[in-house]
Design a protein around this motif. Structure first.
Motif, PDB file in Angstrom:
ATOM      1  N   ALA A 104      14.065  10.009   8.395  1.00  0.00           N
ATOM      2  CA  ALA A 104      14.487   9.932   6.994  1.00  0.00           C
ATOM      3  C   ALA A 104      13.704  10.925   6.130  1.00  0.00           C
ATOM      4  N   LEU A 105      12.399  11.048   6.361  1.00  0.00           N
ATOM      5  CA  LEU A 105      11.588  11.997   5.603  1.00  0.00           C
ATOM      6  C   LEU A 105      11.975  13.444   5.922  1.00  0.00           C
ATOM      7  N   ASN A 106      12.280  13.725   7.191  1.00  0.00           N
ATOM      8  CA  ASN A 106      12.715  15.071   7.560  1.00  0.00           C
ATOM      9  C   ASN A 106      14.057  15.416   6.918  1.00  0.00           C
ATOM     10  N   GLN A 107      14.968  14.450   6.867  1.00  0.00           N
ATOM     11  CA  GLN A 107      16.255  14.682   6.210  1.00  0.00           C
ATOM     12  C   GLN A 107      16.058  14.935   4.719  1.00  0.00           C
ATOM     13  N   LEU A 108      15.179  14.182   4.120  1.00  0.00           N
ATOM     14  CA  LEU A 108      14.883  14.348   2.700  1.00  0.00           C
ATOM     15  C   LEU A 108      14.269  15.726   2.442  1.00  0.00           C
ATOM     16  N   ALA A 109      13.412  16.170   3.334  1.00  0.00           N
ATOM     17  CA  ALA A 109      12.774  17.478   3.189  1.00  0.00           C
ATOM     18  C   ALA A 109      13.811  18.602   3.294  1.00  0.00           C
ATOM     19  N   GLU A 110      14.812  18.421   4.141  1.00  0.00           N
ATOM     20  CA  GLU A 110      15.849  19.442   4.281  1.00  0.00           C
ATOM     21  C   GLU A 110      16.687  19.579   3.021  1.00  0.00           C
ATOM     22  N   GLU A 111      16.840  18.490   2.274  1.00  0.00           N
ATOM     23  CA  GLU A 111      17.647  18.514   1.050  1.00  0.00           C
ATOM     24  C   GLU A 111      16.886  19.128  -0.128  1.00  0.00           C
ATOM     25  N   ARG A 147       0.850  -1.187   0.000  1.00  0.00           N
ATOM     26  CA  ARG A 147       0.000   0.000   0.000  1.00  0.00           C
ATOM     27  C   ARG A 147       0.886   1.237   0.000  1.00  0.00           C
ATOM     28  N   GLY A 148       0.623   2.176  -0.881  1.00  0.00           N
ATOM     29  CA  GLY A 148       1.476   3.346  -1.013  1.00  0.00           C
ATOM     30  C   GLY A 148       0.768   4.649  -0.742  1.00  0.00           C
ATOM     31  N   ALA A 149       1.563   5.616  -0.280  1.00  0.00           N
ATOM     32  CA  ALA A 149       1.112   6.993  -0.109  1.00  0.00           C
ATOM     33  C   ALA A 149       2.079   7.863  -0.897  1.00  0.00           C
ATOM     34  N   TYR A 150       1.559   8.717  -1.753  1.00  0.00           N
ATOM     35  CA  TYR A 150       2.392   9.524  -2.628  1.00  0.00           C
ATOM     36  C   TYR A 150       2.519  10.945  -2.107  1.00  0.00           C
ATOM     37  N   LEU A 151       3.731  11.512  -2.277  1.00  0.00           N
ATOM     38  CA  LEU A 151       4.026  12.871  -1.841  1.00  0.00           C
ATOM     39  C   LEU A 151       4.751  13.624  -2.939  1.00  0.00           C
ATOM     40  N   CYS A 152       4.467  14.914  -3.057  1.00  0.00           N
ATOM     41  CA  CYS A 152       5.247  15.762  -3.954  1.00  0.00           C
ATOM     42  C   CYS A 152       6.662  15.872  -3.386  1.00  0.00           C
ATOM     43  N   PRO A 153       7.663  15.924  -4.242  1.00  0.00           N
ATOM     44  CA  PRO A 153       9.035  16.056  -3.734  1.00  0.00           C
ATOM     45  C   PRO A 153       9.346  17.513  -3.372  1.00  0.00           C
ATOM     46  N   SER A 154       8.643  18.033  -2.383  1.00  0.00           N
ATOM     47  CA  SER A 154       8.877  19.396  -1.912  1.00  0.00           C
ATOM     48  C   SER A 154       8.875  19.400  -0.388  1.00  0.00           C
ATOM     49  N   ARG A 155       9.611  20.330   0.158  1.00  0.00           N
ATOM     50  CA  ARG A 155       9.711  20.451   1.622  1.00  0.00           C
ATOM     51  C   ARG A 155       8.343  20.721   2.235  1.00  0.00           C
ATOM     52  N   GLN A 156       7.567  21.565   1.585  1.00  0.00           N
ATOM     53  CA  GLN A 156       6.258  21.947   2.113  1.00  0.00           C
ATOM     54  C   GLN A 156       5.315  20.743   2.223  1.00  0.00           C
ATOM     55  N   CYS A 157       5.280  19.904   1.203  1.00  0.00           N
ATOM     56  CA  CYS A 157       4.385  18.743   1.228  1.00  0.00           C
ATOM     57  C   CYS A 157       4.838  17.696   2.245  1.00  0.00           C
ATOM     58  N   ILE A 158       6.127  17.453   2.329  1.00  0.00           N
ATOM     59  CA  ILE A 158       6.622  16.440   3.266  1.00  0.00           C
ATOM     60  C   ILE A 158       6.372  16.870   4.700  1.00  0.00           C
ATOM     61  N   THR A 159       6.736  18.104   5.052  1.00  0.00           N
ATOM     62  CA  THR A 159       6.533  18.560   6.427  1.00  0.00           C
ATOM     63  C   THR A 159       5.043  18.673   6.761  1.00  0.00           C
ATOM     64  N   GLY A 160       4.234  19.119   5.792  1.00  0.00           N
ATOM     65  CA  GLY A 160       2.793  19.209   6.022  1.00  0.00           C
ATOM     66  C   GLY A 160       2.157  17.853   6.248  1.00  0.00           C
ATOM     67  N   ALA A 161       2.591  16.845   5.484  1.00  0.00           N
ATOM     68  CA  ALA A 161       2.041  15.497   5.639  1.00  0.00           C
ATOM     69  C   ALA A 161       2.439  14.889   6.981  1.00  0.00           C
ATOM     70  N   LEU A 162       3.652  15.194   7.444  1.00  0.00           N
ATOM     71  CA  LEU A 162       4.091  14.675   8.745  1.00  0.00           C
ATOM     72  C   LEU A 162       3.339  15.349   9.885  1.00  0.00           C
ATOM     73  N   LYS A 163       3.121  16.666   9.776  1.00  0.00           N
ATOM     74  CA  LYS A 163       2.418  17.398  10.840  1.00  0.00           C
ATOM     75  C   LYS A 163       0.973  16.952  10.987  1.00  0.00           C
ATOM     76  N   THR A 164       0.303  16.734   9.863  1.00  0.00           N
ATOM     77  CA  THR A 164      -1.118  16.398   9.911  1.00  0.00           C
ATOM     78  C   THR A 164      -1.382  14.890   9.919  1.00  0.00           C
ATOM     79  N   HIS A 165      -0.315  14.089   9.961  1.00  0.00           N
ATOM     80  CA  HIS A 165      -0.407  12.620  10.023  1.00  0.00           C
ATOM     81  C   HIS A 165      -1.129  12.031   8.808  1.00  0.00           C
ATOM     82  N   ARG A 166      -1.020  12.661   7.674  1.00  0.00           N
ATOM     83  CA  ARG A 166      -1.694  12.168   6.467  1.00  0.00           C
ATOM     84  C   ARG A 166      -1.089  10.868   5.948  1.00  0.00           C
ATOM     85  N   ILE A 167       0.215  10.706   6.110  1.00  0.00           N
ATOM     86  CA  ILE A 167       0.852   9.467   5.658  1.00  0.00           C
ATOM     87  C   ILE A 167       0.364   8.305   6.517  1.00  0.00           C
ATOM     88  N   GLU A 168       0.280   8.524   7.809  1.00  0.00           N
ATOM     89  CA  GLU A 168      -0.202   7.479   8.718  1.00  0.00           C
ATOM     90  C   GLU A 168      -1.637   7.073   8.377  1.00  0.00           C
TER      91      GLU A 168
END
Length: 89
Positions: free
Chosen positions: A80-87, A45-66
Motif C-alpha cells: 500500500a505504501l509503495n502504491q501511494l509512493a507511485e502516485e 503509536r504513530g510514525a509520520y512521513l512526508c507525502p513524497s516518493r523519496q521519503c516513503i521509499t527511503g523509510a521503507l528501505k532503511t526500515h525506519r517505520i518499523e
C-alpha cells in the motif's frame, strides 16, 4: 484573540519538522494492527512521513517505520505504501 498553536511532527525518513496536517501517519493500534491513518485521529503509536516518493521509499528501505512503530511491517502495508509512493510526485 488567542493564537492557536500548530502541532509539529518530524518525518521519520528525512527528519524535517512540519505541521501535523502536512504529513502522513502510519499507526500501530493498541491491538497491534497497522494501518495508514488519513485523518490523524486513530489512537495508537504513530510514525509520520512526508507525502513524497523519496521519503516513503527511503523509510521503507532503511526500515525506519518499523523502528518507530517497534513492529515489523506486514506485506500488505508495504504494498500500500509503495502504491501511494507511485502516485505522488
Amino acid at each position: 484573540m488567542k493564537i492557536k498553536k500548530v502541532p509539529l511532527r518530524t518525518c521519520v525518513a528525512c527528519h524535517t519538522t512540519r505541521p501535523k496536517k502536512e504529513l502522513m501517519r502510519v499507526v500501530r493500534q493498541p491491538d497491534g494492527q497497522l494501518l495508514i491513518d488519513t485523518k490523524g485521529k486513530v489512537s495508537g503509536r504513530g510514525a509520520y512521513l512526508c507525502p513524497s516518493r523519496q521519503c516513503i521509499t527511503g523509510a521503507l528501505k532503511t526500515h525506519r517505520i518499523e523502528r518507530a512503530l517497534e513492529v515489523p511491517l506486514p506485506e500488505e502495508l508495504v504494498v500500500a505504501l509503495n502504491q501511494l509512493a507511485e502516485e505522488l510526485p
